[in-house]
Design a protein around this motif. Structure first.
Motif, PDB file in Angstrom:
ATOM      1  N   ALA A   1      -5.687  18.944  -6.391  1.00 50.00           N
ATOM      2  CA  ALA A   1      -4.640  19.907  -6.727  1.00 50.00           C
ATOM      3  C   ALA A   1      -3.392  19.674  -5.905  1.00 50.00           C
ATOM      4  O   ALA A   1      -2.272  19.829  -6.383  1.00 50.00           O
ATOM      5  CB  ALA A   1      -5.158  21.329  -6.522  1.00 50.00           C
ATOM      6  N   SER A   2      -3.566  19.284  -4.642  1.00 48.30           N
ATOM      7  CA  SER A   2      -2.439  19.001  -3.760  1.00 48.30           C
ATOM      8  C   SER A   2      -2.552  17.560  -3.312  1.00 48.30           C
ATOM      9  O   SER A   2      -3.584  17.151  -2.764  1.00 48.30           O
ATOM     10  CB  SER A   2      -2.458  19.947  -2.554  1.00 48.30           C
ATOM     11  N   ARG A   3      -1.507  16.781  -3.543  1.00 52.86           N
ATOM     12  CA  ARG A   3      -1.562  15.355  -3.258  1.00 52.86           C
ATOM     13  C   ARG A   3      -0.488  14.981  -2.240  1.00 52.86           C
ATOM     14  O   ARG A   3       0.640  15.489  -2.296  1.00 52.86           O
ATOM     15  CB  ARG A   3      -1.396  14.555  -4.546  1.00 52.86           C
ATOM     16  N   VAL A   4      -0.854  14.091  -1.327  1.00 54.67           N
ATOM     17  CA  VAL A   4       0.034  13.767  -0.206  1.00 54.67           C
ATOM     18  C   VAL A   4       0.300  12.277  -0.073  1.00 54.67           C
ATOM     19  O   VAL A   4       1.076  11.861   0.784  1.00 54.67           O
ATOM     20  CB  VAL A   4      -0.565  14.293   1.120  1.00 54.67           C
ATOM     21  N   GLY A   5      -0.345  11.452  -0.929  1.00 53.13           N
ATOM     22  CA  GLY A   5      -0.232  10.011  -0.767  1.00 53.13           C
ATOM     23  C   GLY A   5      -1.401   9.463   0.010  1.00 53.13           C
ATOM     24  O   GLY A   5      -1.239   8.849   1.059  1.00 53.13           O
ATOM     25  N   SER A   6      -2.605   9.668  -0.513  1.00 53.95           N
ATOM     26  CA  SER A   6      -3.851   9.279   0.152  1.00 53.95           C
ATOM     27  C   SER A   6      -4.859   8.918  -0.919  1.00 53.95           C
ATOM     28  O   SER A   6      -4.759   9.376  -2.070  1.00 53.95           O
ATOM     29  CB  SER A   6      -4.374  10.444   1.008  1.00 53.95           C
ATOM     30  N   ILE A   7      -5.852   8.094  -0.558  1.00 52.46           N
ATOM     31  CA  ILE A   7      -6.903   7.763  -1.516  1.00 52.46           C
ATOM     32  C   ILE A   7      -7.634   9.020  -1.962  1.00 52.46           C
ATOM     33  O   ILE A   7      -8.201   9.075  -3.058  1.00 52.46           O
ATOM     34  CB  ILE A   7      -7.881   6.726  -0.911  1.00 52.46           C
TER      35      ILE A   7
ATOM     36  N   LEU B   1       0.820  -1.213   0.000  1.00 51.08           N
ATOM     37  CA  LEU B   1       0.000   0.000   0.000  1.00 51.08           C
ATOM     38  C   LEU B   1       0.852   1.260   0.000  1.00 51.08           C
ATOM     39  O   LEU B   1       0.415   2.311  -0.459  1.00 51.08           O
ATOM     40  CB  LEU B   1      -0.947  -0.007   1.196  1.00 51.08           C
ATOM     41  N   SER B   2       2.088   1.156   0.491  1.00 53.67           N
ATOM     42  CA  SER B   2       2.996   2.286   0.398  1.00 53.67           C
ATOM     43  C   SER B   2       3.259   2.637  -1.065  1.00 53.67           C
ATOM     44  O   SER B   2       3.241   3.817  -1.452  1.00 53.67           O
ATOM     45  CB  SER B   2       4.304   1.967   1.122  1.00 53.67           C
ATOM     46  N   GLN B   3       3.481   1.623  -1.913  1.00 51.42           N
ATOM     47  CA  GLN B   3       3.672   1.874  -3.343  1.00 51.42           C
ATOM     48  C   GLN B   3       2.410   2.456  -3.971  1.00 51.42           C
ATOM     49  O   GLN B   3       2.469   3.358  -4.809  1.00 51.42           O
ATOM     50  CB  GLN B   3       4.043   0.577  -4.060  1.00 51.42           C
ATOM     51  N   PHE B   4       1.242   1.931  -3.557  1.00 55.93           N
ATOM     52  CA  PHE B   4      -0.025   2.403  -4.126  1.00 55.93           C
ATOM     53  C   PHE B   4      -0.247   3.874  -3.794  1.00 55.93           C
ATOM     54  O   PHE B   4      -0.582   4.678  -4.678  1.00 55.93           O
ATOM     55  CB  PHE B   4      -1.168   1.544  -3.575  1.00 55.93           C
ATOM     56  N   MET B   5      -0.042   4.249  -2.526  1.00 56.37           N
ATOM     57  CA  MET B   5      -0.255   5.636  -2.127  1.00 56.37           C
ATOM     58  C   MET B   5       0.788   6.564  -2.749  1.00 56.37           C
ATOM     59  O   MET B   5       0.486   7.696  -3.128  1.00 56.37           O
ATOM     60  CB  MET B   5      -0.230   5.755  -0.601  1.00 56.37           C
ATOM     61  N   THR B   6       2.025   6.091  -2.870  1.00 56.48           N
ATOM     62  CA  THR B   6       3.049   6.900  -3.526  1.00 56.48           C
ATOM     63  C   THR B   6       2.688   7.136  -4.986  1.00 56.48           C
ATOM     64  O   THR B   6       2.886   8.226  -5.527  1.00 56.48           O
ATOM     65  CB  THR B   6       4.420   6.213  -3.417  1.00 56.48           C
ATOM     66  N   GLY B   7       2.137   6.123  -5.634  1.00 59.78           N
ATOM     67  CA  GLY B   7       1.677   6.287  -7.004  1.00 59.78           C
ATOM     68  C   GLY B   7       0.581   7.331  -7.116  1.00 59.78           C
ATOM     69  O   GLY B   7       0.587   8.170  -8.026  1.00 59.78           O
ATOM     70  N   LEU B   8      -0.389   7.300  -6.201  1.00 55.93           N
ATOM     71  CA  LEU B   8      -1.466   8.296  -6.232  1.00 55.93           C
ATOM     72  C   LEU B   8      -0.901   9.704  -6.097  1.00 55.93           C
ATOM     73  O   LEU B   8      -1.391  10.641  -6.742  1.00 55.93           O
ATOM     74  CB  LEU B   8      -2.474   8.023  -5.117  1.00 55.93           C
ATOM     75  N   LYS B   9       0.107   9.862  -5.257  1.00 52.26           N
ATOM     76  CA  LYS B   9       0.716  11.188  -5.080  1.00 52.26           C
ATOM     77  C   LYS B   9       1.262  11.717  -6.403  1.00 52.26           C
ATOM     78  O   LYS B   9       1.294  12.925  -6.637  1.00 52.26           O
ATOM     79  CB  LYS B   9       1.818  11.113  -4.026  1.00 52.26           C
ATOM     80  N   ASN B  10       1.648  10.784  -7.286  1.00 57.41           N
ATOM     81  CA  ASN B  10       2.205  11.156  -8.581  1.00 57.41           C
ATOM     82  C   ASN B  10       1.234  10.901  -9.726  1.00 57.41           C
ATOM     83  O   ASN B  10       1.641  10.740 -10.872  1.00 57.41           O
ATOM     84  CB  ASN B  10       3.516  10.409  -8.812  1.00 57.41           C
ATOM     85  N   ARG B  11      -0.069  10.839  -9.391  1.00 55.21           N
ATOM     86  CA  ARG B  11      -1.135  10.686 -10.385  1.00 55.21           C
ATOM     87  C   ARG B  11      -0.982   9.390 -11.174  1.00 55.21           C
ATOM     88  O   ARG B  11      -1.231   9.336 -12.366  1.00 55.21           O
ATOM     89  CB  ARG B  11      -1.175  11.896 -11.320  1.00 55.21           C
TER      90      ARG B  11
END
Length: 320
Positions: A137-143, A23-33
């Motif tokens: 607009a601002s992403r932090v690594g969250s769903i 899930l760390s990889q998944f949330m990091t991916g979301l932070k980078n769209r």
């Protein structure tokens, strides 16, 4: 008969979770769209990714990127959003199968203000609808880095620009949890609370087994009969078990270390939890005799040592 007491209550805390390697990889991916999924032993791609394969029970291998567009599999309309939900106006909760995935992701869909065909854009909300992610607009690594999904033919622009490849791993997630509700006290609980306002400790006795419960439960859990006989108890009791609290948390009213203990009031057959103050935590022990210290507005501030000899173990052993 007095009416039951009612009061608005609020529970609020930040739920903090360590994400782990997947899930760390998944949330990091979301932070980078980027939306990542995991391929299972049966060949299916799961998005969000699983931590352990539902077929083989093994952790996934390298995650795979899937599309940010997908198809609505099923949905439910939310005409009046609640506090803390993703959107401020009416929206749909939907299961969305993203392109390249074989499972569905739950998220919000901004399809307009209503559902009737006469309300224009809202009429597009349906099973099979094609949607795309609207990024925060601002992403932090969250769903919630996905603000919501929107119909692919929507004229609303996709918000937010890609970050400059920030690959710093997101290891923790913090989710604020808030619950607002109105508590209606039972008749027995209402009588107990009214007694506290007069600095009286009231319990109820079971007419079958004779056990006295404080605070009252309304029904004896042993015999299943109503406990109608009211019993006034003294403000003295015995510590049966206890723990020393050493961990601080936001909103804490008593600085640690302090003791939370199960106090068995004299004449009661069940202990209830309260603070033990007025002595060093190391002086608290099983069998310690304590007395209620009253605070403002008819409340017990805490219990303090009563200065009496300790109660023998046999007198409270059955109430541990």
């Amino acid at each position: 008969m007095d009416q039951p007491l009612r009061a608005p209550l609020e529970i609020e805390f930040d739920y903090t979770r360590s994400l782990g390697p997947v899930l760390s990889q998944f949330m990091t991916g979301l932070k980078n769209r980027r939306i990542l999924g995991a391929r299972g032993a049966d060949g299916r791609v799961h998005a969000p990714p699983f931590e352990y394969d539902p077929v083989s029970a093994e952790p996934p291998g390298e995650l795979t990127e899937i599309g940010s567009e997908g198809t609505v599999v099923s949905w439910s309309w939310m005409p009046e959003p609640l506090e803390g939900q993703p959107l401020g106006g009416p929206f749909a909760w939907a299961l969305i199968r993203l392109d390249g995935a074989d499972t569905a992701m739950l998220h919000a869909v901004d399809a307009g203000p209503g559902m009737g065909p006469e309300i224009g854009r809202a009429a597009v909300m349906r099973t099979g609808l094609r949607v795309r992610a609207r990024w925060a607009a601002s992403r932090v690594g969250s769903i919630r880095d996905i603000a919501c999904f929107e119909p692919c033919d929507s004229s609303a622009p996709v918000t937010g620009e890609p970050d400059d490849g920030d690959e710093a791993q997101v290891g923790m997630t913090v989710t604020p949890v808030r619950l607002h509700y109105e508590h209606t006290a039972s008749p027995g609980e209402s009588a107990y609370l009214r007694g506290l306002a007069d600095r009286r400790l009231l319990g109820q006795r079971c007419g079958v087994c004779g056990r006295v419960y404080v605070p009252p439960r309304g029904t004896c859990p042993v015999d299943g009969v109503p406990t109608r006989e009211e019993v006034e108890l003294p403000e003295t009791g015995t510590v049966t078990t206890f723990c020393v609290v050493n961990v601080a948390y936001p909103g804490q009213r008593v600085a640690p270390p302090y003791v939370a203990a199960a106090v068995l009031l004299d004449g009661a057959d069940i202990a209830f939890q309260h603070l033990i103050l007025g002595c060093e935590p190391g002086e608290v022990r099983m069998g310690l005799r304590v007395r209620a210290v009253w605070g403002d507005a008819g409340t017990i501030s805490h219990f303090a040592p009563a200065g009496e000899p300790d109660a023998p173990y046999e007198s409270y052993a059955r109430c541990l």
